[in-house]
Design an enzyme around this catalytic site. Structure first.
Site, PDB file in Angstrom:
ATOM      1  N   SER A   1       0.755  -1.231   0.112  1.00 44.04           N
ATOM      2  CA  SER A   1       0.275  -0.003   0.064  1.00 44.04           C
ATOM      3  C   SER A   1       0.964   0.963  -0.218  1.00 44.04           C
ATOM      4  O   SER A   1       1.763   0.828   0.240  1.00 44.04           O
ATOM      5  CB  SER A   1      -0.679   0.204   1.576  1.00 44.04           C
ATOM      6  OG  SER A   1      -1.404   1.550   1.759  1.00 44.04           O
TER       7      SER A   1
ATOM      8  N   TYR B   1      -1.385   0.825  10.760  1.00 43.55           N
ATOM      9  CA  TYR B   1      -1.553  -0.852   9.371  1.00 43.55           C
ATOM     10  C   TYR B   1      -0.390  -0.298   8.011  1.00 43.55           C
ATOM     11  O   TYR B   1      -0.376  -1.090   7.666  1.00 43.55           O
ATOM     12  CB  TYR B   1      -3.128  -0.070   8.072  1.00 43.55           C
ATOM     13  CG  TYR B   1      -3.309  -0.453   7.076  1.00 43.55           C
ATOM     14  CD1 TYR B   1      -3.829  -1.464   6.491  1.00 43.55           C
ATOM     15  CD2 TYR B   1      -3.361   0.756   5.600  1.00 43.55           C
ATOM     16  CE1 TYR B   1      -3.420  -1.753   4.957  1.00 43.55           C
ATOM     17  CE2 TYR B   1      -3.106   0.374   4.612  1.00 43.55           C
ATOM     18  CZ  TYR B   1      -3.773  -1.076   4.234  1.00 43.55           C
ATOM     19  OH  TYR B   1      -4.163  -1.214   3.305  1.00 43.55           O
TER      20      TYR B   1
ATOM     21  N   LYS C   1       1.792  -2.993   7.225  1.00 40.77           N
ATOM     22  CA  LYS C   1       2.077  -3.692   5.027  1.00 40.77           C
ATOM     23  C   LYS C   1       4.304  -2.967   4.468  1.00 40.77           C
ATOM     24  O   LYS C   1       4.286  -4.337   4.400  1.00 40.77           O
ATOM     25  CB  LYS C   1       1.639  -2.422   4.266  1.00 40.77           C
ATOM     26  CG  LYS C   1      -0.263  -2.955   4.448  1.00 40.77           C
ATOM     27  CD  LYS C   1      -0.015  -3.882   3.249  1.00 40.77           C
ATOM     28  CE  LYS C   1      -2.014  -4.340   3.555  1.00 40.77           C
ATOM     29  NZ  LYS C   1      -2.180  -5.399   2.392  1.00 40.77           N
TER      30      LYS C   1
HETATM   31  N1  LIG Z   1      -8.529  -1.353  -1.981  1.00 40.21           N
HETATM   32  C1  LIG Z   1      -7.802  -0.954  -1.967  1.00 40.21           C
HETATM   33  O1  LIG Z   1      -7.858   1.108  -2.356  1.00 40.21           O
HETATM   34  C2  LIG Z   1      -6.677  -1.069  -0.959  1.00 40.21           C
HETATM   35  C3  LIG Z   1      -5.332   0.153  -0.978  1.00 40.21           C
HETATM   36  C4  LIG Z   1      -4.419  -0.764  -1.084  1.00 40.21           C
HETATM   37  C5  LIG Z   1      -3.638  -1.912  -0.144  1.00 40.21           C
HETATM   38  N2  LIG Z   1      -5.731  -2.448  -0.306  1.00 40.21           N
HETATM   39  C6  LIG Z   1      -4.751  -3.568  -0.106  1.00 40.21           C
HETATM   40  O2  LIG Z   1      -5.535  -5.186  -0.591  1.00 40.21           O
HETATM   41  C7  LIG Z   1      -6.088  -5.999  -0.228  1.00 40.21           C
HETATM   42  C8  LIG Z   1      -7.106  -6.492  -0.514  1.00 40.21           C
HETATM   43  O3  LIG Z   1      -8.220  -4.976  -0.019  1.00 40.21           O
HETATM   44  P1  LIG Z   1      -9.775  -4.961  -0.849  1.00 40.21           P
HETATM   45  O4  LIG Z   1      -9.880  -3.797  -0.890  1.00 40.21           O
HETATM   46  O5  LIG Z   1     -10.038  -6.449  -1.338  1.00 40.21           O
HETATM   47  O6  LIG Z   1     -10.511  -5.643   1.171  1.00 40.21           O
HETATM   48  P2  LIG Z   1     -11.322  -6.658   0.977  1.00 40.21           P
HETATM   49  O7  LIG Z   1     -11.117  -6.432   3.066  1.00 40.21           O
HETATM   50  O8  LIG Z   1     -12.691  -6.454   0.551  1.00 40.21           O
HETATM   51  O9  LIG Z   1     -10.838  -7.918   1.182  1.00 40.21           O
HETATM   52  C9  LIG Z   1     -10.067  -8.627   1.938  1.00 40.21           C
HETATM   53  C10 LIG Z   1     -10.243  -9.926   2.331  1.00 40.21           C
HETATM   54  O10 LIG Z   1      -9.573 -10.786   2.973  1.00 40.21           O
HETATM   55  C11 LIG Z   1      -9.986 -11.489   3.589  1.00 40.21           C
HETATM   56  N3  LIG Z   1      -9.368 -11.660   4.882  1.00 40.21           N
HETATM   57  C12 LIG Z   1      -9.555 -10.874   5.897  1.00 40.21           C
HETATM   58  N4  LIG Z   1      -8.278 -11.356   7.025  1.00 40.21           N
HETATM   59  C13 LIG Z   1      -8.630 -13.006   6.793  1.00 40.21           C
HETATM   60  C14 LIG Z   1      -7.848 -14.055   7.064  1.00 40.21           C
HETATM   61  N5  LIG Z   1      -6.650 -13.450   8.424  1.00 40.21           N
HETATM   62  N6  LIG Z   1      -7.268 -15.254   6.306  1.00 40.21           N
HETATM   63  C15 LIG Z   1      -8.349 -15.191   5.400  1.00 40.21           C
HETATM   64  N7  LIG Z   1      -8.928 -14.156   4.704  1.00 40.21           N
HETATM   65  C16 LIG Z   1      -9.104 -12.588   5.731  1.00 40.21           C
HETATM   66  C17 LIG Z   1     -11.278 -11.233   3.782  1.00 40.21           C
HETATM   67  O11 LIG Z   1     -12.567 -11.968   4.946  1.00 40.21           O
HETATM   68  C18 LIG Z   1     -11.862 -10.277   2.494  1.00 40.21           C
HETATM   69  O12 LIG Z   1     -12.441 -11.197   2.476  1.00 40.21           O
HETATM   70  C19 LIG Z   1      -5.829  -5.526   1.289  1.00 40.21           C
HETATM   71  O13 LIG Z   1      -4.419  -6.295   2.032  1.00 40.21           O
HETATM   72  C20 LIG Z   1      -5.527  -4.156   1.580  1.00 40.21           C
HETATM   73  O14 LIG Z   1      -4.785  -4.085   2.581  1.00 40.21           O
HETATM   74  C21 LIG Z   1      -6.128  -2.246  -0.714  1.00 40.21           C
END
Ligand SMILES: NC(=O)c1ccc[n+]([C@@H]2O[C@H](COP(=O)([O-])OP(=O)(O)OC[C@H]3O[C@@H](n4cnc5c(N)ncnc54)[C@H](O)[C@@H]3O)[C@@H](O)[C@H]2O)c1
Length: 321
Positions: free
Chosen positions: A116, A140, A144
């Site tokens: 991130s 957070y 990362k």
């Molecule tokens: N959406 C964004 O803009 C963004 C930006 C930067 C980084 N990210 C990173 O991308 C990744 C996905 O983001 P997202 O927006 O799809 O989030 P999200 O919450 O929609 O998806 C995360 C998924 O991981 C699963 N999960 C969480 N903890 C878990 C565990 N211990 N074991 C198994 N599964 C688990 C959740 O059930 C969920 O389906 C994350 O790591 C987030 O930090 C997202």
């Protein structure tokens, strides 16, 4: 054709990735504990294992016979990470360590990781490059960064890994089963919140006196389909015993007011807004340098802000929130 493990495949980005990796002709296994994901977002062509990163048996089953892992699973709410830092360290850092151990014991050596822009913190220079200082301002962002460092260390023992540092992801993917879009609870991202603002639930605009052209914060947005396309390219760019960090954004900034104005054009109505004071810890401007993504992945984002907003809106119209 390869067998790909997608962790977090029921989440926003993971569900889009699962569909696009399947469409590219690969097999996909998803590991997700459904803590923030949605089962109905999961492509039925994928093999689904309900389980957590902290369960060694689930991990053992998940990594068996896979060629590569795309690791999305984790916790990603900045404010929650401030109130529950242990949860973030346990899930994001310890969970990834256990995933890497399971991969190692099964001889799986290829990993693409969801890092991130939160790893950088307050920028000294813009645009942010991969070698810019990393001083995360939230637990957070720290988790990362710790995972990026863990992957770099594992690369010295043979892992091939790429940390993709996302800026703000938005938009949705249209599939034959309908739209896959953003459904976070709570939703902290600007574009879905702009689209859901109502007269009795207006959008809160934090700060209108920043040192930016229109006084509101400037952020870099990338369409989820472009973002996942970069993951497919990253799988091909993995090299033995090498860890790379690559920014994913559009390379240009949009102010919060520009986002609101673009959304008003898509919606055909004004977005109700309440202006309030700055939120502590928000940098004025965050924009990515995407030169490395261009060079290493041959990637250029194709979809602009209007497309991100109109796709997010189309997804919103077809889902119950
Ligand atoms: N959406 C964004 O803009 C963004 C930006 C930067 C980084 N990210 C990173 O991308 C990744 C996905 O983001 P997202 O927006 O799809 O989030 P999200 O919450 O929609 O998806 C995360 C998924 O991981 C699963 N999960 C969480 N903890 C878990 C565990 N211990 N074991 C198994 N599964 C688990 C959740 O059930 C969920 O389906 C994350 O790591 C987030 O930090 C997202």
């Amino acid at each position: 054709m390869a067998q790909i493990l997608v962790t977090g495949g029921a989440g926003y980005l993971g569900s889009v990735a699962t569909s696009m990796v399947l469409d590219a002709g690969h097999h996909v296994r998803v590991l997700d504990d459904l803590s923030t994901g949605h089962l109905d977002a999961l492509d039925e062509r994928a093999e689904f294992l309900e389980g957590s990163l902290d369960d060694p048996r689930a991990l053992d089953e998940a990594v068996r016979d896979v060629d590569a892992v795309i690791h999305f699973a984790g916790k990603s709410l900045v404010a929650e990470s401030v109130t529950h830092p242990d949860l973030y360290h346990r899930t994001n850092v310890d969970g990834t360590r256990q995933l890497l151990e399971a991969m190692n014991s099964h001889g799986v050596t290829r990993c693409v990781f969801s890092s991130s822009a939160a790893t950088y913190g307050e920028p000294e220079h813009l645009p942010l490059r991969e070698d810019s200082p990393t001083r995360p301002t939230s637990p957070y962002g720290q988790t990362k960064l710790l995972v990026d460092q863990m992957l770099a260390e594992a690369a010295s023992r043979g892992l091939s890994a790429i940390s993709l540092r996302y800026f703000n992801v938005a938009g949705a993917l249209e599939t034959s089963r309908g739209w896959l879009g953003e459904r976070h609870h709570p939703e902290t991202h600007l574009i879905p919140n702009v689209l859901s603002a109502e007269v009795d639930q207006p959008l809160t605009l934090f700060g209108t006196d920043w040192d930016t052209p229109d006084g509101t914060c400037v952020r870099d947005y990338v369409h989820v389909v472009d973002l996942i396309d970069a993951h497919l390219r990253a799988l091909d760019a993995l090299e033995n015993s090498r860890h790379l960090v690559i920014n994913l954004g559009s390379g240009r900034g949009y102010s919060n007011r520009e986002v609101i104005t673009s959304a008003e054009a898509v919606l055909g109505r004004p977005v109700p807004v309440i202006e309030t004071t700055r939120r502590p810890g928000d940098p004025a401007v965050l924009v990515a340098s995407i030169d490395r993504a261009r060079e290493v992945l041959g990637w250029t984002p194709q979809r602009d802000l209007t497309r991100m907003i109109s796709d997010a809106y189309a997804a919103r119209l077809t889902r119950e929130f």
